[in-house]
Structure formats: C-alpha cells, structure tokens
Design an enzyme around this catalytic site. Structure first.
Site, PDB file in Angstrom:
ATOM      1  N   TYR A  61      -5.892  -1.941   3.946  1.00 44.21           N
ATOM      2  CA  TYR A  61      -5.102  -1.132   4.877  1.00 44.21           C
ATOM      3  C   TYR A  61      -4.467  -2.081   5.891  1.00 44.21           C
ATOM      4  CZ  TYR A  61      -3.857   2.853   7.817  1.00 44.21           C
ATOM      5  OH  TYR A  61      -3.151   3.801   8.534  1.00 44.21           O
ATOM      6  N   PHE A 119       4.046   3.427   9.749  1.00 44.08           N
ATOM      7  CA  PHE A 119       4.090   2.220   8.912  1.00 44.08           C
ATOM      8  C   PHE A 119       2.710   2.025   8.317  1.00 44.08           C
ATOM      9  CE2 PHE A 119       2.715  -2.052   8.117  1.00 44.08           C
ATOM     10  CZ  PHE A 119       3.779  -2.660   7.474  1.00 44.08           C
ATOM     11  N   GLU A 120       2.650   1.853   7.024  1.00 43.05           N
ATOM     12  CA  GLU A 120       1.391   1.490   6.379  1.00 43.05           C
ATOM     13  C   GLU A 120       1.722   0.739   5.103  1.00 43.05           C
ATOM     14  OE1 GLU A 120      -0.264   5.414   5.515  1.00 43.05           O
ATOM     15  OE2 GLU A 120      -1.761   5.173   7.068  1.00 43.05           O
ATOM     16  N   VAL A 121       1.001  -0.342   4.857  1.00 48.72           N
ATOM     17  CA  VAL A 121       0.936  -0.900   3.509  1.00 48.72           C
ATOM     18  C   VAL A 121      -0.535  -0.780   3.159  1.00 48.72           C
ATOM     19  CG1 VAL A 121       1.225  -2.930   2.040  1.00 48.72           C
ATOM     20  CG2 VAL A 121       2.854  -2.500   3.896  1.00 48.72           C
TER      21      VAL A 121
END
Ligand SMILES: Nc1nc2c(ncn2[C@@H]2O[C@H](COP(=O)(O)OP(=O)(O)O)[C@@H](O)[C@H]2O)c(=O)[nH]1
Ligand SMILES: *[C@@H]1O[C@H](CO)[C@@H](O)[C@H](O)[C@H]1NC(C)=O
Ligand SMILES: [Mg+2]
Length: 453
Positions: A283, A340-342
């Site tokens: 995460y 925003f997330e990767v």
C-alpha cells in the site's frame, strides 16, 4: 473637438478593460485548483444580452466536424463491461497523402498530423522491459468526463505514455458514448468500462433506513461536508469494500487509483508497480492528514472490537504508532489520503481485509455516520500490514483539492522536471501526518524540510 472625443473613447475603453480584468481576477478562487473551474462562459452568461450572438453555440451541419473522431462502441445494454476499441494506427505518410487529397476547412486550419491514439506523441518513448499485472482504476460518473480527462492527460504525460498500462473505469450507471470516446482517446493503454453490480452500490438490508435518514438530516444541519449525501456514502462503501472485487479488477494484481481533477507535477520515469513488488510493498500514499472527527465517531470502537475478534489478522510490527498516540486506546485520526493509491489488490482481497471490511459494514457506520474509504483503508493497512509494507512516494508530486504534495528538495524537483511550487507542499504542515510516518519508520526527514514547511 474631434481629438478630445477620441481621447474620451480611449479612456472609456481602458476603463471597460480594467473592469473586465477586475471581475475575472476577483472571481477566480483562492485554492490552486479553483482557478480551473472558473469558466468565462459562466461569467458572460449573466450578461448575455450585452454580447450579441453569444447565446448561440450551435455549429451548422457539415462544419466543424472532427473527422478524427473515434469509433468507440456505445455501451451495450446487456453487457456489464465494455472494452473500447482503438482506431487503426495511421502512418504519418498516409495521413499526409490523405490531407493533400482533400481540401477542407480542417486541412487549412489544422495541419497537425493525425496521431495514433496508442501513443501520446510526441511522448512516444516506450519503457523497455516487461509490464506488471497492473491497471489504473477510476470510479466516475459520466458528468466527470472533463475532470477525469485532465487527470488522464497528466498521468499519461508524466508516466503512462511510456508504459501503456490498462485503465479500468467503474460506474454505478452505464457509461455514455462521450465518456468512452474521450477517455479512450486520451489513454495510451487499453481502456475498459465496467458497471457496478447494484448489490455493491446501495443499502445493505440490515441498515435501518429511518435511522440513516435522520443522521443525514442532522449532518446537513451541522454542515458536515457530504453529510446529507446518500451517493457519497455508497461511493465510500464501494471504495472500501468492493472495487477490488469487480470482475474487471479480478484480472489484476496491482492498481493505481486516479480521481478527477488531480495533477501530477513531476515525471515518473520508473514503474511504481514494479517498485512496489520488488520492495515488498502493499500500500502507498503521497498525502496524509487528520480525518474530520464528526464523520467517524465510532470507527475506532468498531476497529477495536475487530482486533479483539480477529487477533490473527493483526500484523506484528504494524503501524499502530501512526494511528494512535496511546497504544491503540484512541484513534488520532491520521490517515492516508486514498484518492491517490498504488496498492496490491490481492491484499485487499485477502481474508484479513475482507473480514475487516465486513466487520465495519455490519456496524453500520457507512450509513449511520459517514465513514470514508480513506480512514478504512488506512486503518486496515496500518494494522494488518507490517509498517515496511506501506510506502511513501515522495517522488510522485500530486494535487487533489485542496492539498499538494510537492517533493522536498530542489535537486529532486529539477531532476524530475517538477512544476509544483514547493511552498504548496503540505507534508510538513501541522495538519499533515507524514512526519509521524517518517518518525515511526525512523527515516530521516528530507534535507531542507524545515525551510519548506
Ligand atoms: N459512478 C459514481 N462515481 C462517483 C459518485 N460519487 C463520487 N464518485 C467518484 O468517486 C470518487 C470520489 O468522489 P469525489 O467527488 O472526488 O469525492 P472527494 O474527493 O472526497 O471530494 C471520484 O472518482 C468520483 O468521480 C457517484 O455517485 N457515482
Ligand atoms: C494477474 O493477477 C490476477 C490476480 O492475482 C491473476 O488472477 C491473473 O492470473 C494474473 N495475470 C497474469 C497474466 O499474471
Ligand atoms: Mg475527489
């Protein structure tokens, strides 16, 4: 006499010009994002009668048609998902030949050669090496098309033109033709359009509708942002518990979430998905802050009862220190900003995460309060991942109204061609939780951070 009349006219013109400039500057917003949403057409609307002809914007038939239009298929009613087809790639030479053969208004005013939509020319460089099992994912309404277009263009320019990752769009309604054709034209990878199962977007049967409606009324009176919104609650619940289980998302291991109207300020000349995999990250975030307490009064109670019920899901060496200042007794409201997330989809689909989501869902706070997916994802990552599995992407410079992450350190910003103003960086602001993340992980604060707070 004639001369002084002319002067008078000049003065009148200058005065009018000043008035117009004053109105435009006075009405552009304070935040860095608001300037964009100001439309001159809105300004003029109120004064339409002064501007003869401004009321009619219709293009006569046969004129102004864009013969570069895409043939993306309109949504098929029976199919829950759609895959838009890219138009055939046109070689530059045949484009020129075609341009020479016909002579229309298009050719004389728009000599820009037609581009293949699978490249964002002139940024057609392709990064070498294999691609990850990854996709961008965007939840959006049809009305978000122009806002998401801005985001897509930035993501493509700064990163994806060289990687061509897929892009999955999800919606609780059917995507329309405009949304599909515009987003397909802007992306360099395959685009896919999914409709959300109504079982995943709505009130579960155990929710007391009357109680939920009372809460919305009360939050409306207390002026809590989105407090009276039903759809916002469905959205938060969907992002918390379902997007990673959509049939299109089941095909991927990694995702990068993109919302409308975001900005990317620096080049991303490496593959963040690959970075995550190689460094055992699950995460990631770019901005962190304190959640608005009124939206989550009992979220931590629900979390604590989950921890009691499922001690097996709580990771050793987790990030409790980021979430709580008293060893877990109370929540300090710190969370990663999830627009925003990767992240890793297999982790979200794990028994641990699903158990957590279902536990929260049963307690009803998505509707009896207004739990956001940001604190839900953050608490899950904070408790069920090892702290080393959460990554801070300092080099992904990002804006979502009203906060900016602009990387600390001039060298990094220049190397990555950043166009953010370091003064806008939120990281070292008192309302940011990012310093806690650095302290918890014993990562030295970046050089020069004091000067940029
Ligand atoms: N399909 C769909 N998408 C939504 C809805 N509400 C919000 N979204 C999307 O969910 C995300 C978060 O919504 P947004 O309005 O940006 O919320 P904010 O960032 O918390 O202010 C964005 O990607 C929106 O496009 C909805 O009712 N339907
Ligand atoms: C990608 O990941 C998904 C989910 O883990 C998996 O089912 C699928 O087989 C993977 N595809 C490839 C090509 O590895
Ligand atoms: Mg948003």
């Amino acid at each position: 006499m004639a001369g002084s009349q002319r002067y008078l006219r000049y003065i009148l013109f200058a005065f009018l010009a000043l008035v117009v400039i004053f109105f435009i500057s006075a009405s552009s917003g304070v935040g860095p994002g608001q300037g964009y949403t100001q439309k001159a057409s809105d300004l003029l609307k109120g004064q339409g009668s002064l501007y003869q002809g401004s009321g009619s914007n219709t293009v006569p038939a046969g004129q102004g048609q864009n013969d570069n239009k895409l043939d993306a298929k309109p949504p098929a009613a029976a199919k829950p998902t759609i895959e838009a087809e890219k138009p055939a790639v046109l070689a530059a030479s045949s484009t020129l030949a075609a341009a020479a053969a016909t002579s229309s208004a298009h050719d004389t005013t728009s000599p820009n050669p037609k581009q293949s939509s699978s490249s964002t020319a002139p940024l057609a460089h392709k990064a070498p090496g294999p691609r990850m099992n990854a996709t961008f994912v965007t939840l959006a309404r049809n009305s978000d098309v122009w806002e998401i277009s801005r985001s897509i263009r930035q993501v493509e320019d700064r990163f994806n033109h060289a990687y061509n990752y897929d892009w999955v769009f999800l919606n609780d309604a059917e995507f329309d033709e405009t949304f599909i054709s515009v987003t397909t034209a802007l992306t360099s990878g395959r685009t896919r359009y999914g409709k959300i199962d109504s079982a995943h977007w709505g009130f579960p049967d155990f929710i007391d509708q009357e109680k939920a409606a009372k809460v919305r009324e009360d939050m409306h009176e207390r002026k809590i942002i989105y407090g009276d919104s039903v759809s916002y609650r469905h959205m938060c619940r969907y992002e918390s518990g379902f997007f990673f289980r959509h049939e299109l998302m089941l095909e991927y291991e990694w995702y990068w979430r993109v919302e409308p109207s975001i900005e990317l300020f620096c080049d991303v000349s490496y593959d963040p998905f690959k970075f995550m995999a190689e460094n055992k990250k699950k995460y990631s975030f770019v901005l962190s802050l304190y959640e608005y307490e009124a939206t989550i009064p009992t979220l931590w109670d629900s979390t604590k009862s989950f921890m009691k019920e499922h001690p097996e899901h709580i990771a050793e060496g987790n990030s409790m220190q980021f979430l709580s200042d008293d060893g877990g007794e109370t929540y300090n409201h710190c969370h990663f900003w999830s627009n925003f997330e990767v992240g890793n989809l297999d982790w979200l689909r794990s028994k641990a995460y699903i158990d957590f989501f279902e536990h929260l869902d049963k307690d009803g706070g998505f509707f009896y309060e207004r739990w956001g997916d940001a604190p839900v994802h953050s608490i899950a990552a904070g408790l069920m991942l090892k702290k080393e599995e959460i990554h801070f992407f300092n080099d992904i410079a990002y804006y979502h109204v009203p906060f900016t992450h602009c990387p600390t350190g001039e060298k990094l910003r220049l190397e990555n061609k950043c166009h953010c103003n370091p003064k806008d960086n939120f990281d070292w602001n008192g309302y940011s939780c990012t310093k806690r993340y650095f302290e918890m992980n014993k990562i030295p604060l970046p050089e020069g951070y004091e000067k940029e707070q």
